[in-house]
Motif scaffolding. Sequence first.
Motif, PDB file in Angstrom:
ATOM      1  N   ILE A 200     -11.979 -13.442   0.835  1.00 26.77           N
ATOM      2  CA  ILE A 200     -10.664 -14.006   0.520  1.00 26.77           C
ATOM      3  C   ILE A 200     -10.317 -13.793  -0.940  1.00 26.77           C
ATOM      4  O   ILE A 200      -9.161 -13.537  -1.288  1.00 26.77           O
ATOM      5  CB  ILE A 200     -10.643 -15.508   0.868  1.00 26.77           C
ATOM      6  N   ARG A 201     -11.320 -13.901  -1.802  1.00 28.05           N
ATOM      7  CA  ARG A 201     -11.074 -13.752  -3.233  1.00 28.05           C
ATOM      8  C   ARG A 201     -11.147 -12.304  -3.700  1.00 28.05           C
ATOM      9  O   ARG A 201     -11.082 -12.031  -4.899  1.00 28.05           O
ATOM     10  CB  ARG A 201     -12.079 -14.599  -4.008  1.00 28.05           C
ATOM     11  N   SER A 202     -11.259 -11.383  -2.769  1.00 28.07           N
ATOM     12  CA  SER A 202     -11.373  -9.978  -3.134  1.00 28.07           C
ATOM     13  C   SER A 202     -10.038  -9.443  -3.657  1.00 28.07           C
ATOM     14  O   SER A 202      -8.978  -9.661  -3.055  1.00 28.07           O
ATOM     15  CB  SER A 202     -11.807  -9.158  -1.914  1.00 28.07           C
ATOM     16  N   LYS A 203     -10.106  -8.752  -4.768  1.00 24.64           N
ATOM     17  CA  LYS A 203      -8.881  -8.166  -5.332  1.00 24.64           C
ATOM     18  C   LYS A 203      -8.336  -7.052  -4.457  1.00 24.64           C
ATOM     19  O   LYS A 203      -7.123  -6.788  -4.432  1.00 24.64           O
ATOM     20  CB  LYS A 203      -9.154  -7.644  -6.742  1.00 24.64           C
ATOM     21  N   TYR A 204      -9.224  -6.378  -3.707  1.00 28.68           N
ATOM     22  CA  TYR A 204      -8.759  -5.308  -2.830  1.00 28.68           C
ATOM     23  C   TYR A 204      -7.949  -5.860  -1.660  1.00 28.68           C
ATOM     24  O   TYR A 204      -6.971  -5.237  -1.227  1.00 28.68           O
ATOM     25  CB  TYR A 204      -9.959  -4.509  -2.306  1.00 28.68           C
ATOM     26  N   LEU A 205      -8.359  -7.013  -1.130  1.00 29.05           N
ATOM     27  CA  LEU A 205      -7.604  -7.637  -0.044  1.00 29.05           C
ATOM     28  C   LEU A 205      -6.199  -8.006  -0.499  1.00 29.05           C
ATOM     29  O   LEU A 205      -5.203  -7.683   0.169  1.00 29.05           O
ATOM     30  CB  LEU A 205      -8.340  -8.884   0.457  1.00 29.05           C
ATOM     31  N   TRP A 206      -6.107  -8.669  -1.647  1.00 26.47           N
ATOM     32  CA  TRP A 206      -4.797  -9.086  -2.141  1.00 26.47           C
ATOM     33  C   TRP A 206      -3.949  -7.899  -2.587  1.00 26.47           C
ATOM     34  O   TRP A 206      -2.720  -7.914  -2.455  1.00 26.47           O
ATOM     35  CB  TRP A 206      -4.970 -10.081  -3.284  1.00 26.47           C
ATOM     36  N   ALA A 207      -4.621  -6.857  -3.101  1.00 22.99           N
ATOM     37  CA  ALA A 207      -3.879  -5.645  -3.464  1.00 22.99           C
ATOM     38  C   ALA A 207      -3.290  -4.984  -2.210  1.00 22.99           C
ATOM     39  O   ALA A 207      -2.137  -4.532  -2.213  1.00 22.99           O
ATOM     40  CB  ALA A 207      -4.787  -4.667  -4.193  1.00 22.99           C
ATOM     41  N   SER A 208      -4.082  -4.955  -1.134  1.00 18.56           N
ATOM     42  CA  SER A 208      -3.596  -4.369   0.119  1.00 18.56           C
ATOM     43  C   SER A 208      -2.434  -5.172   0.681  1.00 18.56           C
ATOM     44  O   SER A 208      -1.431  -4.605   1.147  1.00 18.56           O
ATOM     45  CB  SER A 208      -4.733  -4.301   1.144  1.00 18.56           C
ATOM     46  N   MET A 209      -2.543  -6.507   0.654  1.00 13.40           N
ATOM     47  CA  MET A 209      -1.458  -7.349   1.152  1.00 13.40           C
ATOM     48  C   MET A 209      -0.195  -7.176   0.313  1.00 13.40           C
ATOM     49  O   MET A 209       0.923  -7.127   0.844  1.00 13.40           O
ATOM     50  CB  MET A 209      -1.906  -8.810   1.159  1.00 13.40           C
ATOM     51  N   SER A 210      -0.377  -7.038  -0.992  1.00  6.16           N
ATOM     52  CA  SER A 210       0.777  -6.844  -1.872  1.00  6.16           C
ATOM     53  C   SER A 210       1.466  -5.509  -1.591  1.00  6.16           C
ATOM     54  O   SER A 210       2.699  -5.429  -1.517  1.00  6.16           O
ATOM     55  CB  SER A 210       0.343  -6.910  -3.339  1.00  6.16           C
ATOM     56  N   LEU A 211       0.648  -4.463  -1.429  1.00  5.86           N
ATOM     57  CA  LEU A 211       1.219  -3.154  -1.133  1.00  5.86           C
ATOM     58  C   LEU A 211       1.946  -3.151   0.205  1.00  5.86           C
ATOM     59  O   LEU A 211       3.026  -2.554   0.349  1.00  5.86           O
ATOM     60  CB  LEU A 211       0.119  -2.083  -1.137  1.00  5.86           C
ATOM     61  N   PHE A 212       1.361  -3.815   1.192  1.00  6.89           N
ATOM     62  CA  PHE A 212       2.016  -3.898   2.508  1.00  6.89           C
ATOM     63  C   PHE A 212       3.380  -4.575   2.389  1.00  6.89           C
ATOM     64  O   PHE A 212       4.375  -4.105   2.967  1.00  6.89           O
ATOM     65  CB  PHE A 212       1.119  -4.674   3.481  1.00  6.89           C
ATOM     66  N   THR A 213       3.433  -5.664   1.632  1.00  4.56           N
ATOM     67  CA  THR A 213       4.707  -6.366   1.441  1.00  4.56           C
ATOM     68  C   THR A 213       5.718  -5.482   0.727  1.00  4.56           C
ATOM     69  O   THR A 213       6.904  -5.447   1.094  1.00  4.56           O
ATOM     70  CB  THR A 213       4.481  -7.654   0.633  1.00  4.56           C
ATOM     71  N   ILE A 214       5.248  -4.744  -0.273  1.00  2.00           N
ATOM     72  CA  ILE A 214       6.152  -3.846  -1.014  1.00  2.00           C
ATOM     73  C   ILE A 214       6.699  -2.761  -0.102  1.00  2.00           C
ATOM     74  O   ILE A 214       7.903  -2.475  -0.105  1.00  2.00           O
ATOM     75  CB  ILE A 214       5.412  -3.241  -2.219  1.00  2.00           C
ATOM     76  N   PHE A 215       5.822  -2.148   0.709  1.00  2.00           N
ATOM     77  CA  PHE A 215       6.275  -1.083   1.605  1.00  2.00           C
ATOM     78  C   PHE A 215       7.322  -1.599   2.592  1.00  2.00           C
ATOM     79  O   PHE A 215       8.319  -0.935   2.868  1.00  2.00           O
ATOM     80  CB  PHE A 215       5.091  -0.494   2.366  1.00  2.00           C
ATOM     81  N   VAL A 216       7.073  -2.771   3.139  1.00  2.00           N
ATOM     82  CA  VAL A 216       8.012  -3.339   4.120  1.00  2.00           C
ATOM     83  C   VAL A 216       9.362  -3.624   3.481  1.00  2.00           C
ATOM     84  O   VAL A 216      10.420  -3.339   4.047  1.00  2.00           O
ATOM     85  CB  VAL A 216       7.420  -4.622   4.743  1.00  2.00           C
ATOM     86  N   MET A 217       9.344  -4.183   2.264  1.00  2.00           N
ATOM     87  CA  MET A 217      10.598  -4.580   1.616  1.00  2.00           C
ATOM     88  C   MET A 217      11.412  -3.371   1.154  1.00  2.00           C
ATOM     89  O   MET A 217      12.634  -3.327   1.338  1.00  2.00           O
ATOM     90  CB  MET A 217      10.304  -5.507   0.436  1.00  2.00           C
TER      91      MET A 217
END
Length: 320
Positions: A200-217
Motif C-alpha cells: 500500500i505504501r509503495s511509490k510504484y503503486l501510487w505512481a501507477s494509480m496516478s498515471l491511470f487517473t491522468i490517462f483517463v482524464m
Amino acid sequence: MWISFFRILVTILMVVQLSTIHGQKELAQKVSRLEAQAAKGRGVIELDSTTFDEVMATPRNYSIVVLFTAISPEFQCVPCKNFDPEYRMVAAGWSKLPTKSLFFGVLDFKLGQAVFQKFGMNSAPSALFFPMGSGQNDRYDFGKSGFQAEAFASWLSARLGVQLKVQRPFDAVAVSLNVLAVLSVLVAAHYMYNRAGKVIRSKYLWASMSLFTIFVMISGHMWNQIRHPPYTMPSRDGRPSFIAAGFQTQFGLETQVVAVIYAVLCGAIVSLFSSIPRIDDPAKQRFAVWVWMAIMSIMFSILLQFFRLKNPAYPYRLLF
C-alpha cells in the motif's frame, strides 16, 4: 333595402359563429383523444405517418414534442435504445402535472419513413419541439446536452416556461450493489493495510494509480460524465463507429482507445529513460531502443490518424 342588408349581415355572422363553434368542438374532441392516448401510453403517444399528420394539423392549441427514433431491432440503434426510457421518464413526469398544453409523441422510422424524409432526418434519435399554433420547431441537440432525462427536461422547461422535474424510480438493486461495493472496498483496504502495508505504501503503486487517473482524464472521461455521449454509433452502412466526426463531440469507446494510446506512449518513454539504461548487453540495449522507438512511432501515427478521422482537414501525419 336596409332590412335585406341587415338580414344578410346577420346570416353571415351566424354562419361564422357556427363555424367557429364547430371548429372549437372538433379541436376539443381532438385534444380529448390525444389525452386518452397519452394516458394509455403513460404520457407517450405512439405515432405513424398518418397519426403524425393528424396531430400536427392546425388549428392546434397545444405544443408537442416528437422523438424520431429507430428502436426496431433490425436498425441496431444503440443511442435510440438508450434515450427511449429517458424520454418516457420525462413524459411520465409531465403527465402528472395538471396542465395539458404539451403532448409527447414517438415516431419510429419503421412506421414513419415518409415523415423522416419530409424533415430530412438521416440519423436517429432526434427530438423536435413543435410549439403551440404553427411556430418554428426546435431541435434538441444530443451532442451538446446529452442523453439524460434531466438535461432533456431542462431543455423543455426553457421552452415551456414550466419547471419540469424528473423523478427517477428507486433502484434498490443498484443501491444495494453500491453499498456492498463500498463495504467490500473498506474490508479489503483494512485487510491489505494490516497484511500488505508495504504494498500500500509503495511509490510504484501510487505512481501507477496516478498515471491511470491522468490517462483517463486527458482522454475525455470527464467530458463523458458531463455530456453522457453514446458508447458507439452506427455509421451510414450500418457498421458500428467509435470515432465521432468533429472536435466538439466524442463517443465513449473513442475515449477508451485514446487512453490506451496515451498509456502505451507513456510506457515507451518511461522504458527508454529508466529500463533500457539498466541493460548491460549493448546489443540487447540497442535492440530494445529500436523496439520502443518503433512502438512510439506507430502509436503517434495512429493518434494523428485519429485527428484526421475527426477532421479530414487536419494537416499532420507521421508514418501513415
